[in-house]
Design an enzyme around this catalytic site. Structure first.
Site, short mmCIF file in Angstrom:
data_model
loop_
_atom_site.label_atom_id
_atom_site.label_comp_id
_atom_site.label_asym_id
_atom_site.label_seq_id
_atom_site.Cartn_x
_atom_site.Cartn_y
_atom_site.Cartn_z
N ASP A 1 0.84 -1.21 0.00
CA ASP A 1 0.00 0.00 0.00
C ASP A 1 0.87 1.26 0.00
O ASP A 1 2.00 1.23 0.50
CB ASP A 1 -0.90 -0.04 1.25
CG ASP A 1 -2.06 0.93 1.14
OD1 ASP A 1 -2.33 1.45 0.04
OD2 ASP A 1 -2.72 1.18 2.17
N HIS B 1 2.79 3.56 -8.94
CA HIS B 1 2.66 2.12 -9.23
C HIS B 1 3.92 1.60 -9.93
O HIS B 1 4.38 0.50 -9.65
CB HIS B 1 1.42 1.86 -10.09
CG HIS B 1 0.14 2.21 -9.38
ND1 HIS B 1 -0.12 1.84 -8.08
CD2 HIS B 1 -0.96 2.93 -9.79
CE1 HIS B 1 -1.32 2.29 -7.72
NE2 HIS B 1 -1.84 2.96 -8.73
N LEU C 1 11.88 -19.85 -4.81
CA LEU C 1 10.77 -19.04 -4.26
C LEU C 1 9.51 -19.19 -5.12
O LEU C 1 9.60 -19.19 -6.35
CB LEU C 1 11.22 -17.57 -4.26
CG LEU C 1 10.18 -16.51 -3.91
CD1 LEU C 1 9.81 -16.59 -2.43
CD2 LEU C 1 10.70 -15.11 -4.23
C1 FPP Z 1 -1.91 0.21 -3.39
O1 FPP Z 1 -1.48 1.55 -3.36
C2 FPP Z 1 -1.32 -0.49 -4.51
C3 FPP Z 1 -2.01 -1.00 -5.55
C4 FPP Z 1 -3.49 -0.94 -5.63
C5 FPP Z 1 -1.33 -1.63 -6.69
C6 FPP Z 1 -0.13 -2.47 -6.39
C7 FPP Z 1 0.64 -2.63 -7.63
C8 FPP Z 1 1.99 -2.59 -7.73
C9 FPP Z 1 2.89 -2.53 -6.59
C10 FPP Z 1 2.62 -2.56 -9.05
C11 FPP Z 1 2.79 -3.76 -9.88
C12 FPP Z 1 2.63 -5.10 -9.28
C13 FPP Z 1 3.27 -6.20 -9.75
C14 FPP Z 1 2.98 -7.53 -9.16
C15 FPP Z 1 4.26 -6.14 -10.82
P1 FPP Z 1 -2.55 2.71 -3.50
O2 FPP Z 1 -2.64 3.07 -4.93
O3 FPP Z 1 -3.83 2.30 -2.87
O4 FPP Z 1 -1.86 3.84 -2.67
P2 FPP Z 1 -2.56 4.97 -1.80
O5 FPP Z 1 -3.35 4.26 -0.73
O6 FPP Z 1 -1.38 5.73 -1.24
O7 FPP Z 1 -3.40 5.77 -2.73
#
Ligand code: FPP
Length: 239
Positions: free
Chosen positions: A19, A36, A130
């Site tokens: 997150d 992201h 892994l």
């Molecule tokens: C939450 O942060 C994150 C996500 C919804 C997306 C997670 C995706 C990645 C880490 C990138 C790619 C993944 C892979 C497996 C290659 P948020 O957007 O909710 O952050 P915020 O709460 O600060 O708005």
């Protein structure tokens, strides 16, 4: 706080709620999609760290069933990022003996992401280092409903009887059927929520919350989480 001890017990299975990508981008005055993208670099760093520490399973919450509600442009950027990541990183998954698996209602993903996923899962199927489990279009309640539906179908077909149902049989019908339960659940960026993630599987997991935003998360942060886990375990051992 005690230090990380590489000779003490290392969790076999670490699950992470990644997150804070959006907040990280905002702090830098950049668009959310760049958060992201930076988060994808953290995924790569986490894979390397888990390999080095001897962790056997890493489950990452990459896209929840609720994330479909985000603006179309963000959903599409995330799907493209995933497909791009898989295409670019599959050779290094193979090289590092990492097996890719996915959990969630993946039939909802766009075709291009599904194709890359299937390709990468197939190419890494024989790896025995892994196991990387990516949760995509994943919701724990949906998973429990899907497992229940499958069990009801088997009961209707006469393959099982109501008295056959126990924890083990139920767990086998979850998307995670073949994986052990997480020993350690990490959530980045400080929120104190489970967000519909692995609700059945984390019944006995240790939970570690850090204020670090996911794009900033690196091996020392993982080691700090494991040090906390080891301290809790040493206490139990002393009882
Ligand atoms: C939450 O942060 C994150 C996500 C919804 C997306 C997670 C995706 C990645 C880490 C990138 C790619 C993944 C892979 C497996 C290659 P948020 O957007 O909710 O952050 P915020 O709460 O600060 O708005």
């Amino acid at each position: 706080m005690s230090a990380f001890d590489p000779t003490a017990e290392i969790p076999q299975h670490v699950a992470i709620i990644m997150d804070g990508n959006g907040r990280w981008a905002k702090q830098q005055g950049r668009p959310r999609r760049e958060g992201h993208r930076a988060g994808a670099d953290s995924v790569e760093a986490a894979l390397e760290a888990c390999g080095e520490l001897g962790i056997k399973f890493l489950t990452l919450y990459a896209f929840s069933s609720e994330n479909w509600k985000r603006p179309k442009a963000e959903v599409s950027a995330l799907m493209k990022l995933l497909a791009h990541f898989l295409k670019e990183k599959t050779p290094s998954l193979i090289e590092n003996n990492i097996r890719l698996q996915v959990i969630g209602r993946t039939e909802m993903l766009p075709k291009s992401s599904r194709t890359e996923l299937e390709r990468s899962i197939e190419k890494t199927a024989d790896n025995d280092g892994l196991t990387l489990v990516v949760a995509l279009s994943y919701g724990s309640r949906e998973e429990i409903v899907d497992a229940t539906r499958a069990l009801m179908q088997k009961a209707t077909n006469g393959e099982i009887q109501p008295e056959d149902l126990d924890n083990e049989l139920f767990a086998q019908h979850l998307y995670t059927g073949e994986f052990p339960d997480p020993d350690l659940l990490i959530r980045t960026s400080g929120e104190l929520r489970l967000s519909n993630f692995l609700l059945w599987q984390i019944s006995y997991s240790e939970i570690y919350i850090t204020d670090t935003l996911w794009p900033d998360f690196r091996q020392p942060h993982l080691e700090a989480a494991i040090a906390d886990y080891q301290r809790r375990h040493r206490r139990y051992g002393g009882l």
